[in-house]
Design a protein around this motif. Structure first.
Motif, PDB file in Angstrom:
ATOM      1  N   VAL A  37       0.876  -1.205  -0.053  1.00 31.04           N
ATOM      2  CA  VAL A  37      -0.008   0.052   0.109  1.00 31.04           C
ATOM      3  C   VAL A  37       0.780   1.401  -0.081  1.00 31.04           C
ATOM      4  N   GLY A  38       2.082   1.257   0.526  1.00 33.64           N
ATOM      5  CA  GLY A  38       3.026   2.256   0.275  1.00 33.64           C
ATOM      6  C   GLY A  38       2.749   3.138   1.856  1.00 33.64           C
ATOM      7  N   ARG A  39       3.845   3.531   2.313  1.00 32.52           N
ATOM      8  CA  ARG A  39       4.003   4.129   3.484  1.00 32.52           C
ATOM      9  C   ARG A  39       3.102   5.374   3.720  1.00 32.52           C
ATOM     10  N   GLU A  40       2.935   6.180   2.907  1.00 33.66           N
ATOM     11  CA  GLU A  40       2.138   7.573   2.767  1.00 33.66           C
ATOM     12  C   GLU A  40       0.651   7.052   3.017  1.00 33.66           C
ATOM     13  N   ARG A  41       0.420   6.185   2.208  1.00 37.28           N
ATOM     14  CA  ARG A  41      -1.107   5.881   2.137  1.00 37.28           C
ATOM     15  C   ARG A  41      -1.632   4.986   3.528  1.00 37.28           C
ATOM     16  N   PHE A  42      -0.556   4.232   3.975  1.00 36.03           N
ATOM     17  CA  PHE A  42      -0.795   3.513   5.386  1.00 36.03           C
ATOM     18  C   PHE A  42      -1.007   4.621   6.355  1.00 36.03           C
ATOM     19  N   LEU A  43       0.060   5.643   6.507  1.00 38.49           N
ATOM     20  CA  LEU A  43      -0.019   6.480   7.437  1.00 38.49           C
ATOM     21  C   LEU A  43      -1.391   7.312   7.552  1.00 38.49           C
ATOM     22  N   ALA A  44      -1.748   7.877   6.038  1.00 31.89           N
ATOM     23  CA  ALA A  44      -2.998   8.439   6.046  1.00 31.89           C
ATOM     24  C   ALA A  44      -4.487   7.809   6.577  1.00 31.89           C
ATOM     25  N   GLU A  45      -4.171   6.287   6.241  1.00 30.71           N
ATOM     26  CA  GLU A  45      -5.315   5.810   6.654  1.00 30.71           C
ATOM     27  C   GLU A  45      -5.460   5.757   8.265  1.00 30.71           C
ATOM     28  N   LEU A  46      -4.097   5.355   8.816  1.00 25.43           N
ATOM     29  CA  LEU A  46      -4.150   5.324  10.295  1.00 25.43           C
ATOM     30  C   LEU A  46      -4.593   6.645  10.870  1.00 25.43           C
ATOM     31  N   ASP A  47      -4.246   7.873  10.399  1.00 24.55           N
ATOM     32  CA  ASP A  47      -4.597   9.323  10.718  1.00 24.55           C
ATOM     33  C   ASP A  47      -6.240   9.460  10.512  1.00 24.55           C
ATOM     34  N   ARG A  48      -6.763   8.756   9.403  1.00 24.26           N
ATOM     35  CA  ARG A  48      -8.108   8.806   9.113  1.00 24.26           C
ATOM     36  C   ARG A  48      -9.279   8.270  10.307  1.00 24.26           C
ATOM     37  N   ARG A  49      -8.462   7.305  10.816  1.00 23.19           N
ATOM     38  CA  ARG A  49      -9.153   6.093  11.710  1.00 23.19           C
ATOM     39  C   ARG A  49      -8.687   6.600  12.948  1.00 23.19           C
ATOM     40  N   GLY A  50      -7.956   7.465  13.322  1.00 23.50           N
ATOM     41  CA  GLY A  50      -7.304   7.800  14.801  1.00 23.50           C
ATOM     42  C   GLY A  50      -6.605   6.787  15.406  1.00 23.50           C
ATOM     43  N   PHE A  51      -6.009   5.759  14.471  1.00 22.84           N
ATOM     44  CA  PHE A  51      -5.130   4.804  15.173  1.00 22.84           C
ATOM     45  C   PHE A  51      -3.809   5.080  15.182  1.00 22.84           C
ATOM     46  N   ARG A  52      -3.140   4.261  16.018  1.00 21.20           N
ATOM     47  CA  ARG A  52      -1.839   4.752  16.272  1.00 21.20           C
ATOM     48  C   ARG A  52      -0.916   3.254  15.869  1.00 21.20           C
ATOM     49  N   ALA A  53       0.444   3.371  15.613  1.00 20.89           N
ATOM     50  CA  ALA A  53       1.211   2.211  15.435  1.00 20.89           C
ATOM     51  C   ALA A  53       2.654   2.358  15.687  1.00 20.89           C
ATOM     52  N   VAL A  54       3.397   1.445  15.907  1.00 21.24           N
ATOM     53  CA  VAL A  54       4.803   1.551  16.249  1.00 21.24           C
ATOM     54  C   VAL A  54       5.256   0.338  15.471  1.00 21.24           C
ATOM     55  N   GLU A  55       6.875   0.613  15.030  1.00 16.85           N
ATOM     56  CA  GLU A  55       7.631  -0.144  14.249  1.00 16.85           C
ATOM     57  C   GLU A  55       8.810  -0.652  15.251  1.00 16.85           C
ATOM     58  N   ASN A  56       9.133  -2.049  15.251  1.00 16.30           N
ATOM     59  CA  ASN A  56      10.373  -2.786  15.683  1.00 16.30           C
ATOM     60  C   ASN A  56      10.509  -3.755  15.117  1.00 16.30           C
TER      61      ASN A  56
END
Length: 76
Positions: free
Chosen positions: A40-59
């Protein structure tokens, strides 16, 4: 190594991700960061998180998605 053709359309992948039982119940889901970026691509994924009000972490090559609007606190 070359990337194979995408087995799924990006919008279908996002739909499946966020319609999962864990996501629907406000839980936590985990995906390989490389898969997110490739499908999906990083930008699209981050936009979807923002739209839903979700958070994510990477490790360690994994992305953990918190499918709720609650604050995230790193314990240690």
């Amino acid at each position: 190594m070359t990337d194979l053709p995408l087995p799924i359309r990006p919008e279908d992948w996002l739909r499946q991700l966020f319609l999962s039982r864990a996501a629907a119940q406000g839980g936590v889901i985990r995906r390989k960061t490389h898969d997110i970026e490739r499908i999906v691509g990083r930008e699209r994924f981050l936009a979807e998180l923002d739209r839903r009000g979700f958070r994510a972490v990477e490790n360690a090559g994994q992305t953990v998605i918190f499918c709720n609007c609650e604050p995230v606190r790193v314990v240690r």
